[in-house]
Design a protein around this motif. Structure first.
Motif, PDB file in Angstrom:
ATOM      1  N   HIS A  13       0.780  -1.227   0.000  1.00 32.44           N
ATOM      2  CA  HIS A  13       0.000   0.000   0.000  1.00 32.44           C
ATOM      3  C   HIS A  13       0.812   1.277   0.000  1.00 32.44           C
ATOM      4  O   HIS A  13       0.273   2.357  -0.176  1.00 32.44           O
ATOM      5  CB  HIS A  13      -0.994  -0.021   1.152  1.00 32.44           C
ATOM      6  CG  HIS A  13      -2.161  -0.860   0.798  1.00 32.44           C
ATOM      7  ND1 HIS A  13      -3.355  -0.335   0.414  1.00 32.44           N
ATOM      8  CD2 HIS A  13      -2.267  -2.202   0.680  1.00 32.44           C
ATOM      9  CE1 HIS A  13      -4.156  -1.326   0.103  1.00 32.44           C
ATOM     10  NE2 HIS A  13      -3.528  -2.462   0.259  1.00 32.44           N
ATOM     11  N   GLN A  14       2.097   1.135   0.177  1.00 34.30           N
ATOM     12  CA  GLN A  14       2.942   2.314   0.043  1.00 34.30           C
ATOM     13  C   GLN A  14       2.964   2.794  -1.392  1.00 34.30           C
ATOM     14  O   GLN A  14       3.379   3.893  -1.680  1.00 34.30           O
ATOM     15  CB  GLN A  14       4.364   1.992   0.492  1.00 34.30           C
ATOM     16  CG  GLN A  14       4.487   1.914   1.994  1.00 34.30           C
ATOM     17  CD  GLN A  14       5.768   1.235   2.402  1.00 34.30           C
ATOM     18  OE1 GLN A  14       6.731   1.240   1.651  1.00 34.30           O
ATOM     19  NE2 GLN A  14       5.773   0.636   3.574  1.00 34.30           N
ATOM     20  N   HIS A  15       2.540   1.943  -2.293  1.00 32.70           N
ATOM     21  CA  HIS A  15       2.630   2.306  -3.707  1.00 32.70           C
ATOM     22  C   HIS A  15       1.293   2.688  -4.313  1.00 32.70           C
ATOM     23  O   HIS A  15       1.148   2.785  -5.520  1.00 32.70           O
ATOM     24  CB  HIS A  15       3.317   1.182  -4.476  1.00 32.70           C
ATOM     25  CG  HIS A  15       4.697   0.917  -3.961  1.00 32.70           C
ATOM     26  ND1 HIS A  15       5.726   1.808  -4.127  1.00 32.70           N
ATOM     27  CD2 HIS A  15       5.185  -0.089  -3.207  1.00 32.70           C
ATOM     28  CE1 HIS A  15       6.808   1.348  -3.521  1.00 32.70           C
ATOM     29  NE2 HIS A  15       6.507   0.189  -2.947  1.00 32.70           N
ATOM     30  N   LYS A  16       0.328   2.934  -3.455  1.00 35.29           N
ATOM     31  CA  LYS A  16      -0.959   3.431  -3.946  1.00 35.29           C
ATOM     32  C   LYS A  16      -0.784   4.822  -4.547  1.00 35.29           C
ATOM     33  O   LYS A  16       0.019   5.608  -4.076  1.00 35.29           O
ATOM     34  CB  LYS A  16      -1.914   3.601  -2.760  1.00 35.29           C
ATOM     35  CG  LYS A  16      -2.855   2.468  -2.551  1.00 35.29           C
ATOM     36  CD  LYS A  16      -3.907   2.892  -1.529  1.00 35.29           C
ATOM     37  CE  LYS A  16      -4.413   1.659  -0.827  1.00 35.29           C
ATOM     38  NZ  LYS A  16      -5.404   1.966   0.195  1.00 35.29           N
ATOM     39  N   THR A  26       3.233   8.618  -4.954  1.00 38.81           N
ATOM     40  CA  THR A  26       2.248   7.809  -4.239  1.00 38.81           C
ATOM     41  C   THR A  26       1.286   8.742  -3.525  1.00 38.81           C
ATOM     42  O   THR A  26       1.525   9.941  -3.411  1.00 38.81           O
ATOM     43  CB  THR A  26       2.920   6.911  -3.188  1.00 38.81           C
ATOM     44  OG1 THR A  26       3.469   7.755  -2.172  1.00 38.81           O
ATOM     45  CG2 THR A  26       4.017   6.071  -3.793  1.00 38.81           C
ATOM     46  N   HIS A  27       0.204   8.165  -3.000  1.00 33.69           N
ATOM     47  CA  HIS A  27      -0.783   9.030  -2.338  1.00 33.69           C
ATOM     48  C   HIS A  27      -0.173   9.740  -1.136  1.00 33.69           C
ATOM     49  O   HIS A  27      -0.468  10.898  -0.883  1.00 33.69           O
ATOM     50  CB  HIS A  27      -2.044   8.251  -1.963  1.00 33.69           C
ATOM     51  CG  HIS A  27      -1.913   7.308  -0.815  1.00 33.69           C
ATOM     52  ND1 HIS A  27      -1.093   6.207  -0.841  1.00 33.69           N
ATOM     53  CD2 HIS A  27      -2.508   7.302   0.395  1.00 33.69           C
ATOM     54  CE1 HIS A  27      -1.201   5.566   0.309  1.00 33.69           C
ATOM     55  NE2 HIS A  27      -2.048   6.205   1.090  1.00 33.69           N
ATOM     56  N   GLN A  34      -0.209   5.073   8.251  1.00 30.65           N
ATOM     57  CA  GLN A  34       0.788   4.594   7.287  1.00 30.65           C
ATOM     58  C   GLN A  34       2.011   5.491   7.272  1.00 30.65           C
ATOM     59  O   GLN A  34       3.135   5.037   7.164  1.00 30.65           O
ATOM     60  CB  GLN A  34       0.179   4.539   5.883  1.00 30.65           C
ATOM     61  CG  GLN A  34      -0.619   3.283   5.641  1.00 30.65           C
ATOM     62  CD  GLN A  34      -0.965   3.153   4.181  1.00 30.65           C
ATOM     63  OE1 GLN A  34      -1.577   4.045   3.599  1.00 30.65           O
ATOM     64  NE2 GLN A  34      -0.560   2.059   3.567  1.00 30.65           N
ATOM     65  N   LEU A  56       5.817   4.589   7.999  1.00 24.26           N
ATOM     66  CA  LEU A  56       6.860   4.767   6.990  1.00 24.26           C
ATOM     67  C   LEU A  56       7.973   5.692   7.459  1.00 24.26           C
ATOM     68  O   LEU A  56       9.145   5.476   7.172  1.00 24.26           O
ATOM     69  CB  LEU A  56       6.244   5.422   5.745  1.00 24.26           C
ATOM     70  CG  LEU A  56       5.823   4.522   4.634  1.00 24.26           C
ATOM     71  CD1 LEU A  56       5.189   5.350   3.532  1.00 24.26           C
ATOM     72  CD2 LEU A  56       7.037   3.782   4.085  1.00 24.26           C
TER      73      LEU A  56
END
Lengths: 642, 310
Positions: free
Chosen positions: A31-34, B16-17, B204, B208
């Protein structure tokens, strides 16, 4: 509830990822690459827009049990679906709106699938909310235009499509909703698509994707419809997951970054912070700073996590340069061999967003990129009827009106056409007095004349003119109500100055209106233009070294401010002839108040048109306490002292 | 825990988002600093504040964020929050201003005896007092639009009248990323740089970026009592136990942090960040349910905000 809603049609892609339970680390990595897509939904209350958004949130598991419980409760109490779940209630936020049952502002919603995060701008569809829709559309990568399958293409569909096209959104989904109410008819669907294609061509829309849906039942939203097996295309959500993002388009263009802030924590570091609008930048790249045109190379891209080898469109970064060149907030850093244009006159489309209509000639603040300048707007070349797309003649633009105007700024600014780069082509106008955002605009192109009109350099300059007269050039600006005594006092002041051997000229409101401004009336717009012209004439006279006296009601602060800004610092002297309305009206020298009170005279200052008292006046004379003679003497002393 | 950064070493062509959200937040913060006379960052020590502070460090690097942190304290926060607050400010190289409403202090206002008045006086009034006292013209807040319905309509730059009121009907349109930062005399601005982040985005990003958060977010056996359907932690001796109540050790953690007597815990076994995120993703109740404040009355947040609550 869930099983009933989706009745076994659950698409495997949208069930909760098994990885969450089994291997959360793997899930997080994935999901880091969404990516992220921002879109807008356009449609009116009856098109089922809120229901569609509610459905998207529901189908992507963004609704929690407690929210669902309160939704079920609310649906029974105030819902419009006969006790069934009313998804619209999920998204109608403010208390006032819930009572009225309509969405009145821009609200942002969030949901995510396994591939993307989505931000939805939810805006109302009625014509009186054009400004809200434009606001929502300004940040959107994609637009979903909703149509009620029973109604087909309506006036409002055209308006929404025009606005989407105007704001430069290139990905358009035509969501033909409520298919359940037309028996999921393939014929009806194609009939509407055909109608819309015809219209899309008219407005220059290159492509759109039609999808037959039912927000209420969930057909073709997250899951393929069993009822419409004739439809072979993607579901709405599939398409949203795959549609391209604007940043990607900007990546292929030459490097552009508007400087937001200069970072100088100590003498050894000087960084230029901003968000990259287009292209890519790397250390060693040759860049140019606009409008100055100075060039250097990028030395480094330092960040909290170490230096970067490159940065791309969309990122907020800090750049350092190899050479110490001037660069500050508002400047634009561009690829050295591919700079953008710099100009001070433009043609642009403007969407008016304020209750007070646009006043051609009035100075507004214009914010573009990271720069704020003063700008004036001409009368519209035409106004666009957003329903029929006809061009109408118009003298101004009211709330929600859209028109094409010329804009001139007080200094040259780097820009690009909005269609090429929204970052350097989109602007807002701000009222200088109320500080309200009054308009949004999109630059088409620079007017050729901004490159062709040059200042004629003259040898006998303004200082030389004034020196010969042994005086300092000035503008003494009398402002006050009609009948306050402006002309009387100004006339006395001029006589006194003349007697002292000063070279003067008196510009009087009534006299100017017989000649130079005979084409102007007394509407707000005309009053602004009246003062603008007088200001320009007064400026030419100060260039000639004269002491200029002006006697105009000049009721608006903005225009007095505009004239003040035209003059050299210290040259402008505002004199407020402060006479209370009752006193001026009692005097009624020209019998005008009587006429205004009886309704024979419209837009009369103090009666049915406002007078904005000065905040910055250099001198205030109160004609109740002072005689005209005494007032004049004071003013003369102030002029000679200055 | 991974230490790779959301922005370090971009090789792929699409952000990325999280990278886009980060870039937007940084842009907003820099607009404020370029335009404000005396900005401040409200810091509540929660995960959203932690994220916002981290973004500020990135936005102004290598300079420290050029504004102080302001904690409008109620004296009823969890002890662990006070510990992290002081450390975070020091690590960021920023000044920390702590404000206590003197009137609330004098009257001994507390969540046990005074109900909604507690939030009103300590937080709403306290915040207004602090902003007025220090003459701050812009205050960053860590509110997110996904938290609550009326938040969804609030602008990123949200104007307050001279008496700190919010008028939802009279908000400036915000187009593109052109924020109109001009204010009239006496007005102040609340700026929400993480408006567009969701709870999951925050988690997230914390994961990260390796951002330090209060340990209360992670599960551990803690003394608790159950009251009005909320699981409350007995954080210090000021917690008045009702007849028949005995603190019970339960394995709990918190999804949001506020005043400990008003913040409900959830029973959980999530001891690491990935486990917390896992639980969050599998959970079925929304984040603010643990807060007593929103349940007071329908549309309560909108009302509080109009009155000056952040």
């Amino acid at each position: 509830m869930t099983t009933e809603m989706n009745a076994g049609t659950q698409n495997p892609v949208y069930v909760t990822d098994a990885l969450i339970a089994e291997d959360i680390d793997a899930y997080l990595l994935k999901h880091q690459h969404k990516t992220m897509l921002r879109f807008i939904t356009c449609g009116s209350v009856d098109d089922g827009k809120s229901t569609l958004i509610g459905r998207l949130l529901y189908d992507t598991k963004m609704i929690f049990e407690d929210q669902l419980a309160s939704l079920e409760k609310d649906s029974k109490a105030v819902g419009t679906q006969g006790g069934e779940i009313d998804f619209a209630l999920l998204v109608d936020g403010l208390a006032a709106e819930r009572e009225q049952g309509i969405t009145i502002d821009v609200a942002y919603r969030f949901f995510a699938t396994e591939k993307r995060k989505f931000i939805v701008a939810d805006t109302p569809g009625h014509e009186q909310y054009t400004r809200n829709m434009v606001t929502g559309a300004s940040t959107a990568d994609l637009a979903v235009i909703l149509i009620d399958a029973r109604q087909g293409v309506l006036t409002q569909t055209r308006r929404h499509s025009y606005l989407v096209q105007l704001l430069g959104i290139r990905n358009v989904v035509l969501a033909i909703n409520k298919m359940d109410l037309v028996g999921y008819s393939q014929e009806r669907f194609y009939e509407i698509v055909k109608d819309y294609s015809h219209f899309a061509k008219q407005i220059g829309m290159e492509a759109f994707l039609p999808i037959p849906i039912s927000g209420l039942k969930g057909d073709n939203i997250a899951t393929k419809s069993h009822e419409m097996s004739w439809y072979q295309g993607p579901t709405l959500l599939q398409h949203l997951e795959e549609a391209p993002i604007n940043d990607t388009r900007m990546l292929d263009q030459s490097f552009r970054m508007a400087v937001q802030w200069v970072n100088r924590p100590n003498l050894d570091f000087r960084g230029f912070a901003g968000q990259i609008g287009a292209g890519v930048v790397r250390p060693g790249d040759a860049i140019r700073v606009l409008p100055s045109g100075k060039t250097t190379t990028v030395k480094s891209i330092p960040t909290f996590d170490g230096d970067l080898d490159q940065a791309i469109a969309g990122q907020s970064v800090t750049l350092t340069f190899a050479d110490e060149i001037d660069c500050s907030r508002g400047d634009v850093i561009v690829q050295a061999d591919a700079p953008c244009e710099v100009a001070d006159q433009f043609e642009a489309t403007v969407v008016w967003m304020d209750e007070h209509a646009m006043l051609p000639g009035r100075p507004y603040l214009l914010k573009i990129g990271t720069q704020t300048v003063t700008a004036t707007v001409t009368e519209p070349k035409y106004e666009v009827n957003v329903n029929t797309l006809e061009h109408l003649a118009s003298k101004t633009l009211g709330l929600n009106a859209i028109g094409v105007v010329n804009i001139s700024t007080d200094r040259a600014i780097p820009f690009e056409a909005y269609a090429t780069n929204p970052d350097l082509g989109g602007f807002i106008l701000i009222d200088r007095m109320t500080n309200a955002t009054v308009a949004a605009g999109m630059i088409h192109f620079a007017l050729r004349r901004s490159q062709n009109i040059h200042w004629q350099a003259v040898d006998v300059n303004r200082e030389a003119h004034a020196a010969l007269k042994n005086q300092k050039a000035r503008v003494v600006w009398f402002t006050g109500l009609s009948g306050s005594g402006k002309s009387t006092i100004a006339n006395l002041v001029e006589k006194k100055l003349h007697a002292l051997g000063k070279h003067t000229f008196l510009l009087d409101g009534d006299n100017v209106r017989h000649g130079l401004n005979r084409d102007l009336g007394f509407t707000d717009a005309d009053r602004v233009e009246n003062i603008r012209r007088v200001g320009e004439v007064a400026k030419l006279m100060t260039d000639a070294g004269l002491i200029v006296l002006t006697a105009f009601i000049s009721p608006f602060r903005s225009e007095r401010r505009m004239v003040r800004d035209l003059m050299a610092p210290g040259e402008f002297m505002e004199v407020w002839v402060n006479t209370p309305l009752e006193v001026a009206e009692a005097r009624d020298v020209k019998g005008l108040y009587k006429k205004a009170r009886s309704g024979q005279l419209k837009n009369f200052t103090g009666i049915d048109s406002p007078y904005e008292a000065p905040e910055l006046a250099e001198l205030t004379v109160n004609t109740v306490e002072l005689t005209a003679e005494e007032a004049a003497e004071r003013i003369v002393q102030a002029i000679l002292a200055g | 825990m991974t230490t790779s950064s959301a922005t370090a070493g971009i090789s792929q062509a699409t952000l990325t988002h999280l990278q886009r959200l980060e870039a937007e937040s940084i842009h907003i913060m820099r607009e404020v600093v370029a335009n404000a006379e005396n900005p401040v960052m409200l810091y509540s020590v929660g995960k959203d504040s932690a994220c916002m502070l981290h973004l500020a460090k990135k936005a102004f690097y290598p300079a420290p964020p050029p504004f102080p942190l302001l904690h409008v304290d109620t004296t009823w926060k969890f002890r662990a929050m006070y510990d992290l607050r002081d450390k975070a400010a020091k690590d960021a190289g920023m000044d920390l201003i702590v404000h206590h409403n003197p009137e609330a202090l004098e009257k001994g206002i507390n969540p046990f005896d005074h109900g909604p008045l507690h939030t009103d006086m300590w937080k709403t009034e306290g915040l207004k007092q602090a902003l007025t006292k220090y003459d701050f013209d812009v205050a960053f807040g860590g509110a997110r639009r996904d938290e609550e319905k009326s938040r969804a309509k609030e602008r990123v730059f949200s104007f307050r009248s001279a008496n700190h009121r919010w008028d939802p009907k009279n908000q400036r349109p915000e187009l593109w990323k052109l924020y109109n930062t001009r204010k009239s005399k006496g007005e102040s601005i609340r700026v929400f740089p993480i408006s567009n982040w969701t709870e999951l985005d925050i988690w997230q990003y914390i994961h990260l970026e390796g951002i330090e958060i209060v340990p209360l977010y992670f599960s551990e056996p803690r003394p608790t009592v159950e009251r009005n359907g909320l699981l409350l932690m007995v954080d210090d001796e000021r917690f008045p136990l009702l007849p028949g109540e005995t603190p019970e050790m339960r394995s709990i953690r918190f999804r949001t942090l506020g005043c400990y007597p008003l913040t409900g815990a959830v029973e959980s076994n999530a001891r690491t960040l990935p486990e917390v995120i896992q639980e969050m993703l599998l959970t079925t109740t929304s984040e603010r349910q643990g807060r007593a404040i929103d349940h007071d009355q329908s549309a309560s947040m909108e009302k509080k905000k109009q009155e000056g609550y952040f």
